[in-house]
Design an enzyme around this catalytic site. Structure first.
Site, PDB file in Angstrom:
ATOM      1  N   SER A 240       1.112  -1.015   0.148  1.00  0.00           N
ATOM      2  CA  SER A 240      -0.323   0.148   0.036  1.00  0.00           C
ATOM      3  C   SER A 240       1.390   1.516   0.211  1.00  0.00           C
ATOM      4  CB  SER A 240      -1.380  -0.500   1.576  1.00  0.00           C
ATOM      5  OG  SER A 240       0.366  -0.433   2.916  1.00  0.00           O
ATOM      6  N   HIS A 293       1.880   4.411   4.494  1.00  0.00           N
ATOM      7  CA  HIS A 293       0.680   5.107   3.420  1.00  0.00           C
ATOM      8  C   HIS A 293       1.154   6.652   3.892  1.00  0.00           C
ATOM      9  CE1 HIS A 293      -2.715   2.469   5.334  1.00  0.00           C
ATOM     10  NE2 HIS A 293      -1.830   1.705   4.274  1.00  0.00           N
TER      11      HIS A 293
END
EC number: 3.4.21.-
Length: 343
Positions: A240, A293
């Site tokens: 991610s 992230h």
């Protein structure tokens, strides 16, 4: 887009107590990625697996005419087209666009026949490295299954081991996943945003952004402030961070070309909502690695700002071709270096 932090004593699926939240996180992530694929539409006749991407306006008043869909960087076609294009002999960062050989009908299509095989080949080429990365993620997960899910052995992010010299974990953590649902969410996200980012920047810049974002994800935790250690001491895996880097890359492109893109503000709002949604999910569960992230997002944004593209209209030649210059920092530096060599 989910990056999972793993307990030292439980390196496979999270405990059953978090099932309800994982279901919400899964649905929210898939919904967010669906919005990305719907709103980031490019008029480059390239398709993701979901639908045809159409982003650039067909408005004839745009600085880019409808047929101007190719960008050339150092001799490589980054975006495919059906019209004539020539690379400047004086600089590898100059594009000549010529739509004279391809007339457009009032409905926005081209007159004359098109080659289905060429269109299919261009579509595949526009997402070639996205497919490669998807395959790597799946193959690595199969390898994890074969080794009883020992993600530590395969290269999960572990701060203490990285500090002892196992720097390869900075990269390998991005191709590992905690469980099938984790893999499916990240593959869906990559499949949604990957073709767009690859088409806008081309394969070389796409890979540079993806790999930089994957490495920047753990670097933010390993070399960052003491807060990152405090909030995320556990090992973590997941792609991610790299996917967030691609989201940042698309955002930079839209910001740089807002005057050429219809609906750019709406697209930026969608991107901001997706980022905010994922950040909120990370705050709701300690098993989602928000630091990864943020690191990936910053890495992808910075790399795209440096590498470009940042197309700037220069002039129109006598034969009607428009000349665009890539004015991003690194292309400018390389062009200056080439000019100095010729002196």
């Amino acid at each position: 887009m989910v990056s999972v932090s793993l307990s030292h004593h439980n390196l496979w699926p999270p405990e059953s107590g978090s099932t309800a939240f994982r279901g919400f996180a899964t649905a929210a992530s898939v919904h967010a990625c669906h919005h990305v694929s719907r709103h980031l539409r490019l008029d480059f006749h390239l398709r993701s697996s979901l639908k045809k991407l159409q982003h650039f306006s067909d408005d004839a008043r745009m600085k880019f005419a409808r047929y101007q869909r190719v960008f050339v960087f150092n001799g490589a076609n980054f975006l495919k087209s059906r019209v004539d294009i020539r690379l400047s002999q004086s600089s590898p960062f100059v594009c000549f666009f010529n739509g004279g050989e391809s007339r457009l009908n009032p409905r926005g299509g081209e007159e004359g026949s098109s080659n289905p095989e060429t269109s299919k080949r261009n579509t595949v080429n526009g997402r070639r490295w996205t497919n490669v990365l998807l395959a790597i993620n799946v193959i690595m997960y199969i390898a994890q299954i074969a080794s009883d899910g020992k993600v530590l052995t395969w290269g999960a992010k572990i701060n203490s081991l990285i500090e002892r010299g196992q720097l390869w974990r900075l990269a390998t953590a991005s191709v590992l996943h905690a469980n099938p649902m984790h893999l499916m969410i990240n593959c869906y996200s990559l499949n949604s945003i990957g073709p767009t980012a690859e088409s806008l920047g081309g394969p070389k810049r796409f890979l540079a952004v993806y790999l930089t974002s994957a490495v920047a994800k753990p670097i933010l935790r390993v070399l960052g402030s003491a807060m990152s250690y405090w909030f995320n001491k556990a090992p973590s895996v997941g792609a991610s961070g790299a996917i967030f880097g691609l989201v940042g890359s698309v955002a930079v492109f839209v910001i740089r070309h807002k005057q050429m893109v219809r609906g750019g503000n709406e697209d930026l709002m969608q991107i901001a909502q997706i980022i905010a949604l994922n950040m909120a999910m990370g705050l709701m569960s300690r098993r989602i690695d928000n630091w990864g992230h943020i690191g990936g997002l910053l890495g992808g944004t910075a790399m795209t700002w440096l590498l470009g593209p940042q197309w700037k209209y220069e002039y129109t030649t006598r034969d009607g071709r428009r000349v665009f210059m890539d004015s991003a920092p690194i292309p400018l530096l390389l062009r200056w270096r080439n000019e100095q060599r010729r002196l």
